[in-house]
Design an enzyme around this catalytic site. Structure first.
Site, PDB file in Angstrom:
ATOM      1  N   HIS A 229     -10.144   6.013  -9.103  1.00 56.82           N
ATOM      2  CA  HIS A 229      -9.815   7.110 -10.015  1.00 56.82           C
ATOM      3  C   HIS A 229     -10.025   8.449  -9.323  1.00 56.82           C
ATOM      4  CE1 HIS A 229     -10.967   4.198 -13.421  1.00 56.82           C
ATOM      5  NE2 HIS A 229      -9.659   4.248 -13.300  1.00 56.82           N
ATOM      6  N   GLU A 472      13.452  -3.644  -6.997  1.00 61.45           N
ATOM      7  CA  GLU A 472      12.359  -3.682  -6.019  1.00 61.45           C
ATOM      8  C   GLU A 472      12.052  -5.103  -5.581  1.00 61.45           C
ATOM      9  OE1 GLU A 472       8.891  -1.792  -7.710  1.00 61.45           O
ATOM     10  OE2 GLU A 472       9.251  -2.623  -9.688  1.00 61.45           O
ATOM     11  N   ASP A 496       7.955  -1.623  -3.025  1.00 62.69           N
ATOM     12  CA  ASP A 496       7.927  -3.075  -3.220  1.00 62.69           C
ATOM     13  C   ASP A 496       9.111  -3.758  -2.555  1.00 62.69           C
ATOM     14  OD1 ASP A 496       5.569  -3.880  -4.615  1.00 62.69           O
ATOM     15  OD2 ASP A 496       6.267  -2.712  -6.316  1.00 62.69           O
ATOM     16  N   CYS A 543      13.216   5.842  -5.916  1.00 65.26           N
ATOM     17  CA  CYS A 543      11.964   6.422  -6.410  1.00 65.26           C
ATOM     18  C   CYS A 543      10.748   5.931  -5.631  1.00 65.26           C
ATOM     19  CB  CYS A 543      11.786   6.158  -7.898  1.00 65.26           C
ATOM     20  SG  CYS A 543      11.509   4.429  -8.292  1.00 65.26           S
TER      21      CYS A 543
HETATM   22  C1  PEP Z   1       8.018   1.116  -5.653  1.00 65.21           C
HETATM   23  O1  PEP Z   1       7.662  -0.070  -5.625  1.00 65.21           O
HETATM   24  O2  PEP Z   1       8.713   1.636  -4.770  1.00 65.21           O
HETATM   25  C2  PEP Z   1       7.626   1.985  -6.772  1.00 65.21           C
HETATM   26  C3  PEP Z   1       8.156   3.173  -6.937  1.00 65.21           C
HETATM   27  O3  PEP Z   1       6.670   1.566  -7.619  1.00 65.21           O
HETATM   28  P1  PEP Z   1       5.121   1.390  -7.249  1.00 65.21           P
HETATM   29  O4  PEP Z   1       4.848   2.117  -5.967  1.00 65.21           O
HETATM   30  O5  PEP Z   1       4.378   1.944  -8.411  1.00 65.21           O
HETATM   31  O6  PEP Z   1       4.994  -0.103  -7.111  1.00 65.21           O
HETATM   32 MG    MG Z   2       6.908  -1.059  -7.350  1.00 66.00          MG
END
Ligand code: PEP
Ligand code: MG
Length: 631
Positions: A229, A472, A496, A543
């Site tokens: 955190h 992903e 991912d 993203c």
């Molecule tokens: C990703 O997997 O690219 C993603 C944006 O989600 P996270 O990093 O939260 O797994």
């Molecule tokens: Mg992800």
């Protein structure tokens, strides 16, 4: 001192990789130093930036009072001291809660609300009083012992998440003890002579949330990890921070000044003249660079030949919306809602979720907000899910949408909260880790049922809410042409996607050199998704961290991606690259790169292209691959 300070900001996977590098923290100074010797310590970079200033070492042992004998006749006075300390600690915790609610958001304030409840708990007062009366000791020692007993019992539990609660109890202990010991003894100094750099054994989340960026330039801690955190809050406050230094306080106690390099995960104690000069120069350049980039916020994100690109922000909690918009984001492309769940002892209720979601939608002031539904599991665990047996391979286990589908009550409460917030602005819903069409259809059916239920209750739910998926898992990329017939948008989660395509655990430092965004297999999957979306005109956003990394911006444009979502501090830099790129050149570059055989060749080609477009790029560091070290 070998590392050059980094200029620019980095991303979570990037920091995770550095965490791997620095996992064995290694103080470089031999033995207790004379205060004039410079020492460089390596830890885990959790919040970017450079802080230089007078050092304040916070030694928690300084706030552990030894027993002080109290005469029987003085017991009533001691009990009175106890009551006054508890009362003022409670008032202080409540004030801190209100401040955190204002500055950071409700989920962090809730941690402090729990603190004030624990301080007012009658059993704490009763047990401390009993100790004073029985052992004839001072109130400070008595209350400290009672709380230390609770903390030690929690810390000894096998359940690591409950054990982590010991930090909260010690946090309360420090707050109460500070009342006895007078001003200036609080765990986190307030009202210092001027801005300082803080070095502590640990900073609790609440202490971190209470840091005033005006008086604490940066901080470093001996303990802590990237996903704690504390790290999350530090990054949100944009205070340069390094955690996981290992033993450092002993060495630091004799030192007067420090540099916290939150880009490289370094702490320099008593820096010598040349090092100070170098860091001051780097900090100035960084400031100038960010000031220059700030002007970009108002300029359009478009290529030299007029191709518009949508730049969006990634957020974890509501207070991050403003920094995104201030840096020119045209909306929120990824709201990682699970952070609201990670900070709690129980799942937040529908109303609590609604409060947070409504705050985000309102702050976005009509701009789109993409709510990613819960992505718990793998490395994002909550304490209250611990009844479940640990999974042998959690990244391939019951995580993310799979978990939501197994727990309809949890999922429905979240969807209700999101749909209620949707009436307040432009909301999109996105399901994470979709692996099959069937999974998407089940999730969508639950969403539709929840919308119908709300409508039946007379709650306004906007019609035609866009519903999309994160791509992903390679299976989703391969099936993108079929999925495109049912979803409203795709958002590629490269963090991912890389892990699952290359079979490389994104959190495991021993295989970090194999985790590579530039791998042609990853690029081909991205190209497949864009191609699948094109005939239907579906928007494709990237993203994952790759979307916020300058090295890949041209390539993604060239592959046909027109929307990028990233942490707020990356926005200006990416806009700079876009505005220096010609779309037709980017397409040629992408075509060329797709014909290469290896990640190393791809990265080298992209680096050349970036330097050609922006010769003044200080450090075209690839951020989502093992080429970092060569940048
Ligand atoms: C990703 O997997 O690219 C993603 C944006 O989600 P996270 O990093 O939260 O797994
Ligand atoms: Mg992800």
């Amino acid at each position: 001192m070998t590392a050059e300070p980094a200029v620019g900001a980095d991303t979570a996977p990037d920091r995770r990789r550095r965490a791997a590098d620095g996992r064995a923290p290694r103080p470089t100074g031999p033995g207790p130093p004379p205060s004039t010797t410079m020492h460089t310590l390596r830890g885990i970079a959790v919040s970017p930036g450079i802080a230089i200033g007078p050092l304040r070492v916070i030694d928690p042992r300084g706030l552990r009072p030894s027993p002080r004998a109290v005469a029987a006749g003085a017991i009533p006075a001691e009990l009175d001291r106890l009551d006054r300390a508890l009362e003022s600690a409670r008032v202080e915790a409540e004030a801190a809660e209100a401040e955190a609610r204002r500055r950071i958001g409700p989920q962090y304030a809730d941690i402090l609300a729990a603190h004030s409840r624990m301080i007012s708990d009658p059993t704490l007062r009763r047990d401390a009083r009993a100790r004073i009366e029985r052992d004839l000791v001072g109130a400070d020692h008595a209350v400290s012992e009672v709380l230390e007993g609770h903390a030690a019992r929690l810390a000894g539990l096998a359940d690591s998440h409950l054990a982590a609660r010991a930090a909260d109890v010690r946090d309360i202990q420090q707050r109460i003890l500070a009342q006895f010991l007078g001003p200036g003894t609080a765990a986190v100094p307030e009202g210092s002579d001027g801005p300082i750099v803080v070095l502590a054994h640990d900073l609790s989340p609440s202490e971190t949330a209470g840091l005033d960026p005006g008086s604490v330039l940066g901080f470093a801690t001996e303990s802590g990890g990237l996903a704690s955190h504390t790290s999350i809050v530090a990054a949100a406050l944009e205070i340069p921070a390094v955690v996981g230094l290992g033993k450092a306080l002993e060495l630091a106690r004799a030192c007067r000044s420090a540099i916290v390099d939150g880009d490289e995960g370094l702490v320099v104690l008593d820096p010598d003249g040349p090092t100070l000069d170098r860091y001051r120069r780097a900090a100035r350049e960084r400031t100038a660079r960010f000031a220059g980039l700030a002007d970009l916020a108002h300029l359009p994100a478009e290529t030299l030949d007029g191709q518009a690109v949508r730049l969006l922000g990634n957020i974890e909690f509501p207070a991050e919306v403003d920094p995104c918009l201030g840096r020119g984001a045209s909306g929120i492309g990824l709201y990682r809602t699970e952070f609201l769940f990670l900070n709690a002892d129980r799942p937040p209720t529908e109303d609590e979720q609604f409060a947070a979601y409504a705050a985000v939608v309102r702050s976005a002031r009509g701009r789109p907000v993409t709510f990613r539904t819960l992505d718990l599991g793998a490395d994002k665990l909550t304490s209250y899910r611990n009844g479940q047996p640990p999974e042998p391979n959690p990244a391939l286990g019951l995580r993310s949408l799979r978990l939501s589908l197994r727990d309809p009550a949890l999922f429905r409460a979240q969807l209700r909260a999101i749909l209620r917030a949707a009436a307040l602005g432009d909301v999109r819903v996105m399901f994470p880790l979709v692996s099959t069409m069937a999974e998407f259809r089940r999730a969508r059916a639950i969403l539709d049922a929840v919308a119908a239920e709300l409508a039946a209750e007379g709650v306004e739910v906007p019609a035609g809410l866009p519903v999309g998926i994160m791509v992903e898992v390679p299976a989703a990329a391969v099936m993108a042409d079929r999925l495109a017939g049912e979803v409203d948008f795709f958002s590629i989660g490269t963090n991912d996607l890389i892990q699952y395509t290359l079979a490389v655990d994104r959190t495991n430092e021993t295989v970090a050199d194999l985790y590579d965004a530039a791998d042609p297999a990853v690029l081909r999957l991205i190209a497949m998704v864009v191609a699948a979306a094109a005939p239907r005109g579906l928007e494709v956003t990237v993203c994952g961290a790759m979307g916020g990394e300058p090295l890949y911006a041209m390539l993604l444009l060239g592959l046909g991606v027109r929307s990028l979502s990233m942490p707020p501090h990356q926005l200006p830099e990416i806009k700079r690259v876009i505005r220096a790129t010609r779309d037709d050149r980017a397409r040629e570059l992408a075509a060329e790169v797709l014909g290469l055989d290896s990640a190393a060749e791809v990265a080298a080609r992209l680096r050349r292209a970036l330097i050609e477009a922006l010769p003044d790029t200080p450090r075209p560091a690839p951020r989502a691959g093992p080429h970092d070290s060569s940048g």
